[in-house]
Design a protein around this motif. Structure first.
Motif, PDB file in Angstrom:
ATOM      1  N   LEU A  98      -4.387   3.653 -11.134  1.00 52.31           N
ATOM      2  CA  LEU A  98      -3.071   4.149 -10.726  1.00 52.31           C
ATOM      3  C   LEU A  98      -1.978   3.503 -11.579  1.00 52.31           C
ATOM      4  O   LEU A  98      -2.094   2.353 -12.002  1.00 52.31           O
ATOM      5  N   SER A 118      -5.039  -2.925  -1.894  1.00 49.23           N
ATOM      6  CA  SER A 118      -4.277  -2.042  -2.781  1.00 49.23           C
ATOM      7  C   SER A 118      -4.637  -2.274  -4.243  1.00 49.23           C
ATOM      8  O   SER A 118      -4.776  -1.319  -5.018  1.00 49.23           O
ATOM      9  N   LEU A 178      -0.226   6.883  -6.505  1.00 46.98           N
ATOM     10  CA  LEU A 178      -1.249   7.936  -6.402  1.00 46.98           C
ATOM     11  C   LEU A 178      -0.597   9.313  -6.513  1.00 46.98           C
ATOM     12  O   LEU A 178      -1.123  10.213  -7.183  1.00 46.98           O
ATOM     13  N   SER A 237       0.827  -1.210   0.000  1.00 51.93           N
ATOM     14  CA  SER A 237       0.000   0.000   0.000  1.00 51.93           C
ATOM     15  C   SER A 237       0.863   1.263   0.000  1.00 51.93           C
ATOM     16  O   SER A 237       0.467   2.280  -0.565  1.00 51.93           O
ATOM     17  N   ILE A 238       2.041   1.185   0.583  1.00 46.60           N
ATOM     18  CA  ILE A 238       2.911   2.367   0.603  1.00 46.60           C
ATOM     19  C   ILE A 238       3.278   2.766  -0.817  1.00 46.60           C
ATOM     20  O   ILE A 238       3.139   3.929  -1.217  1.00 46.60           O
ATOM     21  N   VAL A 239       3.703   1.806  -1.609  1.00 47.03           N
ATOM     22  CA  VAL A 239       4.110   2.142  -2.976  1.00 47.03           C
ATOM     23  C   VAL A 239       2.898   2.474  -3.847  1.00 47.03           C
ATOM     24  O   VAL A 239       3.002   3.234  -4.812  1.00 47.03           O
ATOM     25  N   THR A 240       1.738   1.964  -3.459  1.00 46.35           N
ATOM     26  CA  THR A 240       0.515   2.373  -4.154  1.00 46.35           C
ATOM     27  C   THR A 240       0.260   3.859  -3.916  1.00 46.35           C
ATOM     28  O   THR A 240      -0.244   4.561  -4.812  1.00 46.35           O
ATOM     29  N   GLY A 241       0.637   4.330  -2.743  1.00 42.99           N
ATOM     30  CA  GLY A 241       0.547   5.766  -2.467  1.00 42.99           C
ATOM     31  C   GLY A 241       1.513   6.569  -3.321  1.00 42.99           C
ATOM     32  O   GLY A 241       1.214   7.708  -3.711  1.00 42.99           O
ATOM     33  N   ALA A 242       2.667   5.980  -3.629  1.00 41.91           N
ATOM     34  CA  ALA A 242       3.596   6.649  -4.542  1.00 41.91           C
ATOM     35  C   ALA A 242       2.980   6.724  -5.946  1.00 41.91           C
ATOM     36  O   ALA A 242       3.145   7.718  -6.658  1.00 41.91           O
TER      37      ALA A 242
END
Lengths: 319, 323
Positions: B166, B157, B129, B122-127
């Protein structure tokens, strides 16, 4: 000065900060209309009910130059995101040697009184206080919540803002112009000389009411509001206790390993403050049970102004 | 898709061999007591990180796993600072606060190795985004294993990334074992890629020991992501040659027969054979020289690590918060 509610003040903080900084965006499972209308659905995202993913995505977006706001809504819903909070958000700056910044605001309501039973009436901020790397705010007035949220949004670290649902409708003076309340700075909400009541969130309001009652009896109560739990302004708290010689901590959470335990320790482990104590510190907290539903049961569990008044009398050895 | 240029192929080989030699050395130095805690080796899976990262631009971002050395090297991390981190030294990437499981280099888009299975997805999914919000054409890549594909963050995610289109690559390194437990005992469907259907995105299965197959799948997924068409799930079937960790008492249920089968599919040997046969321009001497240069760079990283001081004990209090 105009009066607005705690909830309105909080929303004003978000609106003003989002107007100021285009890098701020908002994610929650229920996008607030006031934000969507002003900033659109791209910056104010209605998300799937996936708090773990939202919590983690905020970290990745923050490392890419954004300043995300994630509203967990109730702290209850933060528990499914605990891996991201504890293992990631709290540690990621430190663990990677300070390489990147992670400016994130996580918001969550806490507290009981709504007859919502155990899963939706919680004040577990001490669980989060235990994790090094987070900052934690807990406001008690409309003025403070707005100023603290602004500071939290501008901070370059993950900040959790806990906001008592009991305070949502509380009205108070809030200036129109921009201001902040610093993270890590307690405030003496009422000056007194006989006893210090360090109170958290809603309990500040209860302690002020109790102080009013006691003043009529000639008892002078000082009410101290830490306002931020991490970092904790131990000096303001200790200075108050050195003056009054007596301490009560009033907290809507249970006592076990709670913020109240931390505050009591900050006072007693400091030799200069300890030597000023005229009585043992006392905690007035929720009973250590899950919060029950029935009003009779729920009201029995929580501390309130009556219990604070009784506690002050006990510590002073009067009445 | 045509093969990459001969120079790109050589670069891929150099990267894969660097990963392997780095980890051979890390394992040796771990057993010698110079590297602490735990080390997870990627040996046997080098074609995945190499093939994926070869399809990326410098500013694209990746996130890695507990088995992260390969991803770091493939994204261009500095070997000296990596080794110094493993050695717990001041000049390590994380100033000695991270170690093998937590190497990051945000300047090259490497958002960190992550010790929690599925923790980085999920962290890299935020990247991803962030890239979309910026209107940039950056893509973000999540590396994870078969074990992580059973965990909630994977599903949360992928759903979000698919719904929001994304610019993501979700790269599952299916090495057939989730730590000690065979994936056949934990995956409801043997193909992780089949799960893409649930999110309406492409799910691609590739031979994870064929760097060209990985590169082709990555290139297609990157093009799709940059075009705003959303994420792709790429499942790379591969195998780790070594146990889950380098710990001396590390349990391992795998059979020697299974390990032997996969070692015959060595992604590095396959690329060397290809270079020699298809190009006709790659000699034994050239390969020996490349390997010697790689070994020299690894040796240099160890020299650098050993020369770097340990952090001052009180540095444990630094970097708790950003200013």
């Amino acid at each position: 000065m105009r009066e607005i509610t705690f909830a309105q003040a909080a929303m004003e903080a978000l609106v003003e900060e989002m107007e100021r900084d285009p890098k701020i965006f908002h994610m929650s499972t229920d996008a607030p209309d006031a934000l969507v209308e002003k900033f659109g659905e791209s910056r104010v995202r209605a998300t799937p009910i996936a708090e773990s993913a939202l919590t983690g995505m905020a970290i990745g977006a923050a490392s890419s130059g954004f300043r995300p706001i994630v509203d967990w809504r109730q702290v209850t819903f933060a528990f499914v995101a605990m891996d991201q909070i504890v293992n990631q958000a709290a540690k990621i700056h430190y663990m990677f040697g300070g390489q990147a910044q992670f400016p994130i605001l996580y918001r969550a309501s806490v507290g009981g009184g709504g007859r919502s039973a155990a899963q939706h009436s919680q004040s577990p901020y001490s669980m989060f206080m235990n994790m090094a790397g987070l900052k934690i705010t807990l406001a008690s007035t409309p003025y403070d919540v707005k100023g603290l949220l602004k500071s939290a949004i501008r901070d370059n670290n993950p900040v959790i803002a806990f906001e008592s649902n009991r305070l949502a409708g509380l009205k108070g003076d809030v200036p129109q112009e921009d201001y902040t309340v610093p993270i890590g700075k307690a405030e003496v909400k009422r000056e007194g000389t006989d006893i210090t009541v360090v109170a958290l969130a809603w309990q500040v309001q209860e302690a002020l009411a109790a102080a009013e009652t006691l003043a009529a009896e000639g008892v002078s109560v000082e009410v101290v509001d830490p306002r931020t739990l991490i970092p904790m302004d131990s000096e303001t708290i200790r200075a108050s206790v050195r003056k009054t010689g007596r301490l009560i901590v009033a907290d809507e959470a249970g006592p076990t390993a709670g913020a109240s335990a931390e505050i009591a320790t900050l006072v007693t482990e400091d030799p200069d403050t300890f030597s000023c104590l005229k009585a043992p510190p006392k905690r007035i907290c929720a009973l250590q049970v899950p919060i029950p539903y029935s009003p009779v049961l729920e009201d029995h569990v929580f501390p309130d102004r009556t219990k604070i008044v009784a506690g002050v009398r006990e510590v002073l050895g009067i009445g | 898709m045509p093969y990459p240029t001969p120079e790109t192929q050589r670069e891929m080989l150099r990267t894969m061999q660097t990963i392997r030699r780095f980890e051979e050395r890390a394992s040796d130095d771990y057993h010698a007591g110079d590297i602490y805690g735990v080390v997870h080796c990627y040996i046997g899976e080098e074609a995945v990180a190499t093939g994926i990262c070869a399809a990326l631009n410098d500013d694209d971002q990746i996130i890695s796993t507990h088995r992260g050395h390969g991803h770091c090297i493939a994204k261009g991390a500095n070997l000296d600072r990596m080794m110094a981190e493993l050695y717990g030294r001041e000049d390590g990437y994380c100033k000695g606060k991270g170690g093998s499981m937590h190497i990051a280099d945000f300047d090259i888009g490497m958002l960190g190795a992550n010790g929690i299975v599925a923790g980085g997805i999920s962290i890299v999914t935020g990247a991803g985004l962030a890239a979309q919000l910026e209107g940039s054409d950056r893509v973000a890549v999540s590396f994870f294993g078969d074990g992580a594909s059973n965990a909630g963050p994977f599903h949360e995610s992928l759903n979000i990334a698919a719904k929001w289109k994304l610019p993501m690559l979700y790269v599952c390194e299916n090495n057939l074992h989730s730590a000690q437990t065979p994936a056949s005992r934990t995956l409801a469907h043997e193909d992780v890629a089949a799960r893409a259907a649930g999110y309406g995105i492409p799910g691609v299965i590739v031979d994870g020991n064929d760097v060209f197959a990985v590169y082709e799948a990555a290139s297609n997924a990157v093009a799709r992501a940059r075009a705003g068409e959303g994420p792709t799930l790429i499942e790379c079937k591969t195998y780790r040659w070594r146990k889950h960790t380098e710990r001396p008492n590390q349990p391992d249920q795998r059979t020697q027969e299974e390990i032997d089968i996969w070692m015959k599919r060595d992604p590095i040997a396959r690329l060397v054979d290809h270079l020699k046969s298809q190009q006709g321009q790659f000699s034994d001497e050239e390969w020996d020289a490349m390997d010697a240069a790689v070994l020299k760079s690894i040796e240099a990283s160890v020299v650098y690590a050993k020369a770097s001081p340990f952090p001052a004990p009180e540095a444990a209090l630094d970097d708790l918060y950003a200013d």
